[in-house]
Design a protein around this motif. Structure first.
Motif, PDB file in Angstrom:
ATOM      1  N   ALA A  24       9.460 -23.469   2.592  1.00 52.70           N
ATOM      2  CA  ALA A  24       8.284 -23.201   1.612  1.00 52.70           C
ATOM      3  C   ALA A  24       8.148 -24.296   0.753  1.00 52.70           C
ATOM      4  N   SER A  25       6.834 -24.174   0.134  1.00 50.56           N
ATOM      5  CA  SER A  25       6.851 -25.203  -1.113  1.00 50.56           C
ATOM      6  C   SER A  25       5.616 -24.737  -1.869  1.00 50.56           C
ATOM      7  N   GLY A  26       5.460 -25.327  -3.061  1.00 54.78           N
ATOM      8  CA  GLY A  26       4.431 -24.810  -3.750  1.00 54.78           C
ATOM      9  C   GLY A  26       4.603 -24.453  -5.195  1.00 54.78           C
ATOM     10  N   ARG A  27       5.702 -23.910  -5.323  1.00 54.35           N
ATOM     11  CA  ARG A  27       6.204 -23.576  -6.692  1.00 54.35           C
ATOM     12  C   ARG A  27       7.905 -23.497  -6.643  1.00 54.35           C
ATOM     13  N   THR A  28       8.459 -22.921  -8.110  1.00 56.93           N
ATOM     14  CA  THR A  28       9.917 -22.744  -7.934  1.00 56.93           C
ATOM     15  C   THR A  28      10.036 -21.485  -7.216  1.00 56.93           C
ATOM     16  N   LEU A  29      11.105 -21.766  -6.136  1.00 55.80           N
ATOM     17  CA  LEU A  29      11.524 -20.820  -5.339  1.00 55.80           C
ATOM     18  C   LEU A  29      12.803 -20.124  -5.602  1.00 55.80           C
ATOM     19  N   VAL A  30      13.569 -20.811  -6.333  1.00 54.40           N
ATOM     20  CA  VAL A  30      14.931 -20.434  -6.472  1.00 54.40           C
ATOM     21  C   VAL A  30      14.996 -18.748  -6.572  1.00 54.40           C
ATOM     22  N   ASN A  31      14.444 -18.439  -7.742  1.00 54.11           N
ATOM     23  CA  ASN A  31      14.395 -17.069  -8.202  1.00 54.11           C
ATOM     24  C   ASN A  31      13.745 -16.022  -7.492  1.00 54.11           C
ATOM     25  N   VAL A  32      13.256 -16.356  -6.039  1.00 54.60           N
ATOM     26  CA  VAL A  32      12.283 -15.333  -5.517  1.00 54.60           C
ATOM     27  C   VAL A  32      13.188 -14.714  -4.139  1.00 54.60           C
ATOM     28  N   ASP A  33      12.477 -13.683  -3.613  1.00 56.47           N
ATOM     29  CA  ASP A  33      13.100 -13.229  -2.431  1.00 56.47           C
ATOM     30  C   ASP A  33      12.269 -14.047  -1.177  1.00 56.47           C
ATOM     31  N   MET A  34      12.888 -14.189  -0.186  1.00 60.72           N
ATOM     32  CA  MET A  34      12.459 -14.851   0.981  1.00 60.72           C
ATOM     33  C   MET A  34      13.380 -14.161   2.313  1.00 60.72           C
ATOM     34  N   GLY A  35      12.204 -14.088   3.301  1.00 59.22           N
ATOM     35  CA  GLY A  35      12.866 -13.491   4.383  1.00 59.22           C
ATOM     36  C   GLY A  35      11.962 -13.339   5.561  1.00 59.22           C
ATOM     37  N   TRP A  36      12.196 -12.281   6.522  1.00 60.82           N
ATOM     38  CA  TRP A  36      11.304 -12.130   7.711  1.00 60.82           C
ATOM     39  C   TRP A  36      10.824 -10.817   7.912  1.00 60.82           C
ATOM     40  N   TYR A  37       9.552 -10.585   8.501  1.00 63.06           N
ATOM     41  CA  TYR A  37       9.101  -9.628   8.854  1.00 63.06           C
ATOM     42  C   TYR A  37       8.668  -9.547  10.363  1.00 63.06           C
ATOM     43  N   ARG A  38       8.281  -8.852  11.225  1.00 64.80           N
ATOM     44  CA  ARG A  38       7.716  -8.945  12.474  1.00 64.80           C
ATOM     45  C   ARG A  38       6.764  -7.891  12.860  1.00 64.80           C
ATOM     46  N   GLN A  39       6.060  -8.082  13.961  1.00 65.71           N
ATOM     47  CA  GLN A  39       4.965  -7.477  14.341  1.00 65.71           C
ATOM     48  C   GLN A  39       4.937  -7.426  15.812  1.00 65.71           C
ATOM     49  N   ALA A  40       5.312  -6.417  16.400  1.00 68.58           N
ATOM     50  CA  ALA A  40       5.021  -6.296  17.986  1.00 68.58           C
ATOM     51  C   ALA A  40       3.655  -5.890  18.120  1.00 68.58           C
ATOM     52  N   PRO A  41       2.988  -6.188  19.552  1.00 73.71           N
ATOM     53  CA  PRO A  41       1.735  -5.806  19.799  1.00 73.71           C
ATOM     54  C   PRO A  41       1.466  -4.366  19.807  1.00 73.71           C
ATOM     55  N   GLY A  42       0.433  -3.920  19.111  1.00 73.87           N
ATOM     56  CA  GLY A  42       0.002  -2.383  19.190  1.00 73.87           C
ATOM     57  C   GLY A  42       0.948  -1.776  17.915  1.00 73.87           C
ATOM     58  N   LYS A  43       1.805  -2.408  17.052  1.00 74.93           N
ATOM     59  CA  LYS A  43       2.571  -1.930  16.316  1.00 74.93           C
ATOM     60  C   LYS A  43       2.321  -2.639  14.869  1.00 74.93           C
ATOM     61  N   GLU A  44       2.783  -1.701  13.741  1.00 71.56           N
ATOM     62  CA  GLU A  44       2.699  -2.408  12.364  1.00 71.56           C
ATOM     63  C   GLU A  44       3.818  -3.149  11.994  1.00 71.56           C
ATOM     64  N   ARG A  45       3.397  -4.113  11.141  1.00 74.47           N
ATOM     65  CA  ARG A  45       4.378  -5.038  10.972  1.00 74.47           C
ATOM     66  C   ARG A  45       5.825  -4.270  10.214  1.00 74.47           C
TER      67      ARG A  45
END
Length: 121
Positions: A24-45
């Protein structure tokens, strides 16, 4: 504004492994949360895993399905996160999205474009 570049998705057989990256880039990122979500076909994220900033360093948490098979990590500089996925199953097939969450009175979420993970049986 935050920009994210994801990589590492692909096609793998059941039982295999993949490693996702998000820079990631564009701002200070040290003090933020960062992770992953997923979305399968026909399902919610859905939530997968997250690294969360604390004064003592980053902590990690996982959804139940990911706890024993996925490992999330974070660069000390805060601008990148990685997710090692082992023993993949066909039900892990989804688009995986990197998320940057800026906590605060008015929280802000940024999303990557997504990377496709396909697990064949």
């Amino acid at each position: 504004q935050v920009q994210m570049v994801e990589s590492g998705g692909g096609v793998v057989q059941a039982g295999g492994s993949l490693r996702l990256s998000c820079v990631a880039s564009g701002r200070t990122l040290v003090n933020v949360d960062m992770g992953w979500y997923r979305q399968a076909p026909g399902k919610e994220r859905e939530f997968v895993a997250m690294t969360r900033w604390t004064w003592r360093g980053y902590t990690s948490d996982y959804d139940d399905f990911a706890k024993d098979r996925f490992t999330i990590s974070r660069e000390n500089a805060g601008n990148a996160t990685y997710q090692e996925m082992n023993r993949l199953k066909p039900e892990d097939t989804a688009i995986y999205y990197c998320n940057v969450h800026v906590p605060g009175t008015v929280p802000i979420d940024y999303w990557g474009q997504g990377t496709q993970v396909t697990v064949s049986s």
